[in-house]
Motif scaffolding. Structure first.
Motif: not given
Length: 353
Positions: A155-158, A171-172, A194-201, A208-215
């Motif tokens: 479903l690609n969400r939380i 959300f997500g 976020d496995t395919i997005g290669a990041r932690i959100v 509410g999204e605050l920040y993310s890191f990784g690439r």
């Protein structure tokens, strides 16, 4: 396909039977419980000082003392006798709350099992709305208000539910395949891999999204399929960087701290690291689903101990996935293809054996 459909039908019938406790059935200890309840296993084995102790296995709600209902007895007669086991189909993620409740995601069954050890009660999450259900739940976590967060990679969400199992919100947006979850109760944050997005959100608990890191990449702070995550008692976030064959560790702001791990088939190497966790003394546990073991490391990456091996007996694994360590250093490992949760305990140095 037919086998999977039959399994799901049997499981949902079980859930109905457990949810409506009309009549109890004495003498309901399961085959699994009788086989494992008295087993004593330690790593390393005596006479060495042991550090890990096998405690028990959970195959179904019956293993926490829930009594078998009239419908359970009927299902036994239909599907093969009184020793038939109904429980997990393909468990993946695990979480144990301070309220003595075990949460287990079953991504093939499309369900989250909720087992209240203290009150001997069972419930489950599956329905989102009249026309929507969980498809592939991967991870689960509970916040201080007892709201339940579930990542669904299809479903690609939380999805968020209250303590009574009522769907609240999701959300997500923008997540490409959410997998691991970790809640920071003190700072009221939830981290999502976020496995395919290669990041932690990082989100607040209202989504509410605050920040993310990784690439994408293989450098420090870069990822190749991050999957499972764990927030340690030290406030650090541990991430299984699965296809980089390593674990990376960050502070609460997403600043890189250290890493360890490399591909290989030797002791301390990694083949397919999945679940990751840390105990109260900072030892880092990594589940490897290919090696079918749990390896324990120091912060500098030195291997301290491993436990478990391929098989179906107590202390054996068949494609293990998730892991969770609670505040008392009990270790919950998802033994996915053996369709169970195995519970171990870290023995601190002052205990000794």
């Amino acid at each position: 396909m037919e086998k999977r459909l039959l399994s799901r039908i049997k499981m949902y019938l079980l859930l109905i039977g457990i949810s409506f406790q009309f009549f109890s059935f004495a003498g309901c200890a399961t085959v699994a419980e009788r086989e494992t309840s008295d087993v004593k296993l330690f790593w390393p084995p005596p006479p060495q000082k042991s550090r890990i102790e096998y405690m028990r296995s959970i195959y179904s709600p019956y293993d926490i003392g829930i009594t078998r209902t009239w419908l359970g007895r009927f299902l036994d007669s239909v599907f093969g006798g009184e020793e038939v086991e109904y429980g997990f189909i393909r468990p993946h993620g695990v979480f144990y709350s301070e309220n003595e409740t075990l949460f287990v995601t079953d991504n093939e069954g499309g369900i989250v099992h909720i087992m209240d050890f203290k009150n001997k009660r069972y419930s489950f999450l599956s329905k989102i709305s009249d026309n929507e259900y969980l498809i592939s739940p991967i991870a689960v976590a509970e916040d201080p208000d007892r709201n339940i967060y579930v990542s669904d990679s299809a479903l690609n969400r939380i999805l968020v539910f209250n303590v009574d199992g009522k769907y609240l919100f999701s959300f997500g947006e923008g997540l490409q395949r959410p997998t691991g979850l970790a809640i920071d109760s003190k700072n009221k944050l939830i981290y999502v891999s976020d496995t395919i997005g290669a990041r932690i959100v990082a989100f607040d608990l209202s989504g509410g999204e605050l920040y993310s890191f990784g690439r994408p990449g293989s450098g420090d702070g870069e990822f190749n399929s991050p999957t499972h995550i764990f927030l340690g008692q030290d406030g650090l976030l541990y991430v299984s960087d699965t296809l980089n064959f390593r674990v990376q560790v960050f502070d609460k702001h997403g600043r890189f701290q250290f890493k360890f791990g490399k591909p290989g088939d030797g002791s301390g190497d990694m083949s397919k690291p999945k679940g990751v966790a840390a105990d109260s003394e900072g030892h880092i546990y990594v589940v490897d689903s290919v090696f079918e073991t749990v390896q324990i490391f120091r912060r500098d990456g030195r291997l301290l101990l491993s436990f478990g091996s391929a098989g179906s007996g107590p202390g054996n694994f068949n494609i293990p996935t998730g892991i969770f360590i609670d505040g008392k250093d009990n270790i919950y490992v998802v033994d996915s293809y053996n369709r169970r949760i195995q519970i171990f305990r870290y023995i601190k140095h002052e205990e000794g054996r």
